[in-house]
Enzyme design. Structure first.
Site, PDB file in Angstrom:
ATOM      1  N   ASP A   7      23.725  58.693  35.945  1.00  0.00           N
ATOM      2  CA  ASP A   7      24.975  59.250  35.403  1.00  0.00           C
ATOM      3  C   ASP A   7      24.754  60.723  35.104  1.00  0.00           C
ATOM      4  OD1 ASP A   7      27.628  57.664  34.164  1.00  0.00           O
ATOM      5  OD2 ASP A   7      27.347  59.742  33.497  1.00  0.00           O
ATOM      6  N   PHE A  41      35.791  43.311  41.648  1.00  0.00           N
ATOM      7  CA  PHE A  41      36.963  42.606  41.119  1.00  0.00           C
ATOM      8  C   PHE A  41      36.803  42.179  39.664  1.00  0.00           C
ATOM      9  CE2 PHE A  41      36.814  41.887  45.734  1.00  0.00           C
ATOM     10  CZ  PHE A  41      38.039  42.429  46.102  1.00  0.00           C
ATOM     11  N   LEU A  42      35.773  42.716  38.970  1.00  0.00           N
ATOM     12  CA  LEU A  42      35.557  42.284  37.584  1.00  0.00           C
ATOM     13  C   LEU A  42      36.714  42.714  36.683  1.00  0.00           C
ATOM     14  CD1 LEU A  42      34.719  44.878  35.579  1.00  0.00           C
ATOM     15  CD2 LEU A  42      32.610  44.720  36.852  1.00  0.00           C
ATOM     16  N   LYS A  80      41.274  45.686  47.918  1.00  0.00           N
ATOM     17  CA  LYS A  80      41.265  45.979  46.479  1.00  0.00           C
ATOM     18  C   LYS A  80      42.649  46.410  45.982  1.00  0.00           C
ATOM     19  CE  LYS A  80      40.083  46.659  42.389  1.00  0.00           C
ATOM     20  NZ  LYS A  80      38.998  46.924  41.532  1.00  0.00           N
ATOM     21  N   ASN A  97      45.026  44.060  43.391  1.00  0.00           N
ATOM     22  CA  ASN A  97      45.503  44.511  42.079  1.00  0.00           C
ATOM     23  C   ASN A  97      47.028  44.643  42.059  1.00  0.00           C
ATOM     24  OD1 ASN A  97      43.059  44.496  40.850  1.00  0.00           O
ATOM     25  ND2 ASN A  97      42.905  46.690  40.508  1.00  0.00           N
ATOM     26  N   PHE A 100      47.723  34.746  35.393  1.00  0.00           N
ATOM     27  CA  PHE A 100      48.495  35.994  35.503  1.00  0.00           C
ATOM     28  C   PHE A 100      49.994  35.756  35.531  1.00  0.00           C
ATOM     29  CE2 PHE A 100      45.654  39.682  35.747  1.00  0.00           C
ATOM     30  CZ  PHE A 100      44.493  38.982  35.458  1.00  0.00           C
ATOM     31  N   LEU A 101      50.412  34.673  34.868  1.00  0.00           N
ATOM     32  CA  LEU A 101      51.846  34.445  34.658  1.00  0.00           C
ATOM     33  C   LEU A 101      52.134  34.459  33.162  1.00  0.00           C
ATOM     34  CD1 LEU A 101      52.905  31.666  37.216  1.00  0.00           C
ATOM     35  CD2 LEU A 101      53.468  34.100  37.267  1.00  0.00           C
ATOM     36  N   CYS A 151      43.389  50.153  35.367  1.00  0.00           N
ATOM     37  CA  CYS A 151      43.430  49.727  36.776  1.00  0.00           C
ATOM     38  C   CYS A 151      44.844  49.474  37.301  1.00  0.00           C
ATOM     39  CB  CYS A 151      42.580  48.488  36.953  1.00  0.00           C
ATOM     40  SG  CYS A 151      40.885  48.764  36.452  1.00  0.00           S
TER      41      CYS A 151
HETATM   42  C1  UGA Z   1      42.017  44.213  36.722  1.00  0.00           C
HETATM   43  C2  UGA Z   1      41.817  43.072  37.736  1.00  0.00           C
HETATM   44  O1  UGA Z   1      42.183  41.834  37.120  1.00  0.00           O
HETATM   45  C3  UGA Z   1      40.354  43.002  38.199  1.00  0.00           C
HETATM   46  O2  UGA Z   1      40.212  41.993  39.198  1.00  0.00           O
HETATM   47  C4  UGA Z   1      39.966  44.362  38.786  1.00  0.00           C
HETATM   48  O3  UGA Z   1      38.589  44.377  39.183  1.00  0.00           O
HETATM   49  C5  UGA Z   1      40.184  45.438  37.732  1.00  0.00           C
HETATM   50  O4  UGA Z   1      41.574  45.437  37.326  1.00  0.00           O
HETATM   51  C6  UGA Z   1      39.840  46.777  38.346  1.00  0.00           C
HETATM   52  O5  UGA Z   1      40.498  47.199  39.284  1.00  0.00           O
HETATM   53  O6  UGA Z   1      38.798  47.359  37.964  1.00  0.00           O
HETATM   54  P1  UGA Z   1      41.490  44.587  34.103  1.00  0.00           P
HETATM   55  O7  UGA Z   1      42.420  45.734  34.226  1.00  0.00           O
HETATM   56  O8  UGA Z   1      40.146  44.809  33.512  1.00  0.00           O
HETATM   57  O9  UGA Z   1      41.218  43.929  35.568  1.00  0.00           O
HETATM   58  O10 UGA Z   1      42.161  43.440  33.216  1.00  0.00           O
HETATM   59  P2  UGA Z   1      43.218  42.261  33.506  1.00  0.00           P
HETATM   60  O11 UGA Z   1      42.715  41.044  32.848  1.00  0.00           O
HETATM   61  O12 UGA Z   1      43.555  42.151  34.929  1.00  0.00           O
HETATM   62  O13 UGA Z   1      44.516  42.770  32.698  1.00  0.00           O
HETATM   63  C7  UGA Z   1      45.268  43.899  33.105  1.00  0.00           C
HETATM   64  C8  UGA Z   1      46.555  44.000  32.295  1.00  0.00           C
HETATM   65  O14 UGA Z   1      47.459  42.962  32.669  1.00  0.00           O
HETATM   66  C9  UGA Z   1      46.364  43.864  30.779  1.00  0.00           C
HETATM   67  O15 UGA Z   1      47.163  44.832  30.134  1.00  0.00           O
HETATM   68  C10 UGA Z   1      46.868  42.476  30.474  1.00  0.00           C
HETATM   69  O16 UGA Z   1      47.387  42.356  29.176  1.00  0.00           O
HETATM   70  C11 UGA Z   1      47.965  42.321  31.511  1.00  0.00           C
HETATM   71  N1  UGA Z   1      48.258  40.914  31.842  1.00  0.00           N
HETATM   72  C12 UGA Z   1      47.350  40.135  32.476  1.00  0.00           C
HETATM   73  C13 UGA Z   1      49.506  40.380  31.522  1.00  0.00           C
HETATM   74  O17 UGA Z   1      50.389  41.069  30.946  1.00  0.00           O
HETATM   75  N2  UGA Z   1      49.782  39.085  31.851  1.00  0.00           N
HETATM   76  C14 UGA Z   1      48.876  38.296  32.493  1.00  0.00           C
HETATM   77  O18 UGA Z   1      49.206  37.128  32.779  1.00  0.00           O
HETATM   78  C15 UGA Z   1      47.636  38.835  32.801  1.00  0.00           C
END
Ligand code: UGA
Length: 434
Positions: free
Chosen positions: A30, A153-154, A205, A209, A250-251, A261
Site C-alpha cells: 500500500d 464478490f465479497l 462484475k 452488482n 436481496f429482496l 459499490c
Molecule cells: C456488494 C455486493 O453484494 C458484493 O457481491 C460485491 O462484491 C460488493 O458490492 C462490491 O462490489 O465490492 P456490499 O456493498 O459490501 O456488497 O454490501 P451488500 O450486502 O450488497 O449491501 C449493499 C446495500 O444494499 C446496502 O446498503 C444494503 O442495506 C442494501 N440492501 C441489500 C438492501 O437494501 N436490501 C437487500 O435486500 C440487500
C-alpha cells in the site's frame, strides 16, 4: 504460491489475509505509509468480523507481510493482484487513475525474464484489462506477462466467510499459462471456477452488482404499492422469494441501497453502456426508485411529526449496512442530513461507524453522538432505525419507551416486529407494511 496484492483496502486486505490463511505467502502493498505502519503494529485499519484474528495469525506464521514497495511485492510474487480504488467521476464514469498508475509502476519494476500474471481484482469497466496490458508493455517493452480479470464478490460485513467460501471464482484470461496459475491460487478454496475471456469477466462484475441493485429497487417499488394498498411487503417478498428462480435474498425493502459499490457500479454500468452506444435505460429507473425510497420515508416522518423544526429525533445506525464501520454513501447519513436541514435536533448512535463518520466529517453540525443506543433515545420525539444492526433488535424496549418523549418508531429496514412494538406502546411505521 507467492502472491502480491497492491492496495490494502477492503478487498485487498481481506483477500491477502484469506490467501495467506489457505497457505500462500502474501505481500500486501500500500502506498499509504500510515496504513502500512498500522498493519506492522498489528492494528487493522477497517472493521470486518474475523479479519483481525486472520491477519494476526498469518503475520505470526510469516505467510503475510506488508510493505509500501511495489518492487518488493512484484519481485516476490508469481501473481500480482491489483486491488486499488476505482472511484466514480462526476459524470458517473469510473476514474481509472489509480489502476493506470499501478500499471506503470509494475512496468517500472518488472525485470527481464520475470514472467508475472497481473490480475485485476478491482471493479473496472469492460476492456480495462486490454488497457492495463498495453500500458505495461508501453512502459516496459521486455515485460513478460499476462493480464487476467478476477472480479471480487465479497460483501462488507461478511467479507471473510464470503472469500473463504465463495459461490464462484471468475477468471477472465486469454492465456492457458495464466489460467493454470490462477487455478492453483484458488484450488484450496474448493469453489466452482468459471473461466471466461477478460472482457466477459469484467462485465460479470458490473452486471452482477447492477442486477442485485435492480432486485432491491424492484422490492422497494413493490413496497410503495404495498403501502398504497395495505399489503405487507415482507410477506410478498417471502411469497415471491420461495420461487427458486427468484430467491428471497436481496429482496429486503428499506431505505434503499448505499455503500461504496452499488450506487457507483450502477452509475458506471449506465456510463459504460452509453459509451458503447447501447443505453441501459432500465438501470436509470433502478436509480430513480432508490432515490425515491428515502424521499417517501421522509414524507412519512413529516406526516407523523408535522413540522420537523426543533423536533428531537434519534437515529439508530450510521453505516451503510450492519457489521461494518463503513459510512461511505450511507443512506443513514443522507437521512440525517435531510433531518438537520429541516431543523430537527438529531441524536445518533452506531455500534462501529461513529469514529469514521466524525473522521470524514460526514455529519452535519449539531448532530450529537452518544455512547449507547438507549442514551440516544433520551427525550426523543421519534426513533428512526436506519441500519439493521442486531444490537438494535436486542434493546429493552420498555426502557426505550420510558426514555423517549413520545413513543414513535420509523423502522427504515423492517427490523422490528410491528405487533411487538405496538404491544410495547409504540406507534410503529415500517416500509411497505401496515
Ligand atoms: C456488494 C455486493 O453484494 C458484493 O457481491 C460485491 O462484491 C460488493 O458490492 C462490491 O462490489 O465490492 P456490499 O456493498 O459490501 O456488497 O454490501 P451488500 O450486502 O450488497 O449491501 C449493499 C446495500 O444494499 C446496502 O446498503 C444494503 O442495506 C442494501 N440492501 C441489500 C438492501 O437494501 N436490501 C437487500 O435486500 C440487500
Amino acid at each position: 504460491m507467492d502472491l502480491c496484492i497492491i492496495g490494502s483496502g477492503y478487498v485487498g486486505l481481506v483477500s491477502g489475509a484469506c490467501f495467506a490463511e489457505v497457505g500462500h505467502t502474501v505481500i500486501c502493498v500500500d502506498n499509504d505509509q500510515r496504513k502500512v505502519d498500522m498493519l506492522h503494529r498489528g492494528e487493522i485499519p477497517i472493521y470486518e468480523p474475523g479479519l483481525e484474528e486472520l491477519v494476526l495469525r498469518n503475520v505470526a506464521a510469516k505467510r503475510l507481510r506488508f510493505t509500501n514497495s511495489i518492487e518488493e511485492g512484484v519481485d516476490h510474487s508469481q501473481v500480482v493482484f491489483i486491488a486499488v480504488p476505482t472511484p466514480p467521476q462526476a459524470d458517473g464514469s469510473v476514474d481509472l487513475t489509480y489502476i493506470e498508475r499501478v500499471a506503470r509502476e509494475i512496468a517500472g519494476v518488472l525485470k527481464p525474464g520475470q514472467y508475472r500474471v497481473v490480475v485485476d481484482k478491482s471493479t473496472v469497466p469492460v476492456k480495462t484489462g486490454e488497457k492495463v496490458e498495453a500500458t505495461i508493455r508501453r512502459y516496459n517493452r521486455e515485460a513478460e506477462l499476462d493480464v487476467v480479470s478476477n472480479p471480487e464478490f465479497l460483501r462488507e460485513g461478511c467479507a471473510v466467510p464470503d472469500l473463504m467460501h465463495p459461490d464462484r471464482i471468475v477468471i477472465g484470461s486469454s492465456s492457458q499459462r495464466a489460467t493454470d496459475l490462477m487455478k492453483r491460487v484458488y484450488e484450496p478454496f474448493q469453489a466452482p471456477i468459471l473461466v471466461t475471456d477478460v472482457n466477459s469477466a469484467e462485465l460479470i462484475k458490473h452486471a452482477a452488482n447492477s442486477f442485485l441493485s435492480l432486485k432491491i429497487s424492484y422490492i422497494n417499488a413493490v413496497s410503495a404499492i404495498c403501502e398504497a394498498s395495505g399489503a405487507d411487503v415482507e410477506m410478498v417478498a417471502d411469497g415471491i422469494g420461495m420461487d427458486r428462480r427468484i430467491g428471497r435474498n436481496f429482496l429486503n425493502a428499506g431505505l434503499g441501497y448505499g455503500g461504496s459499490c452499488f450506487p457507483k457500479d450502477v452509475k458506471a454500468f449506465i456510463a459504460i453502456s452509453d459509451e458503447l452506444g447501447v443505453p441501459f435505460h432500465l438501470l436509470k429507473e433502478v436509480e430513480n426508485i432508490n432515490a425515491g425510497q428515502l424521499e417517501r420515508f421522509l414524507k412519512k416522518v413529516r406526516e407523523a411529526l408535522w413540522v420537523l423544526r426543533e423536533k428531537r429525533i434519534c437515529v439508530w445506525g450510521l453505516t451503510f449496512k450492519p457489521d461494518t464501520d463503513d459510512v461511505r454513501n450511507s443512506v443513514a447519513i443522507d437521512l440525517i442530513q435531510h433531518l438537520v436541514k429541516e431543523g430537527a435536533h438529531v441524536t445518533a448512535y452506531d455500534p462501529k461507524g461513529m469514529s469514521k463518520a466524525v473522521e470524514h466529517h460526514l455529519l452535519p453540525a449539531g448532530v450529537k453522538l452518544t455512547h449507547s443506543a438507549l442514551e440516544a433515545t433520551e427525550g426523543a420525539e421519534a426513533l428512526i432505525l436506519a441500519t439493521e444492526w442486531k444490537e438494535f433488535a436486542n434493546q429493552d424496549f420498555s426502557k426505550v419507551k420510558e426514555a423517549m418523549h413520545t413513543p414513535l418508531i420509523f423502522d427504515g429496514r423492517n427490523l422490528f416486529n410491528p405487533k411487538t412494538m405496538r404491544e410495547f406502546g409504540f406507534t410503529y411505521h415500517g416500509v411497505g407494511r401496515p
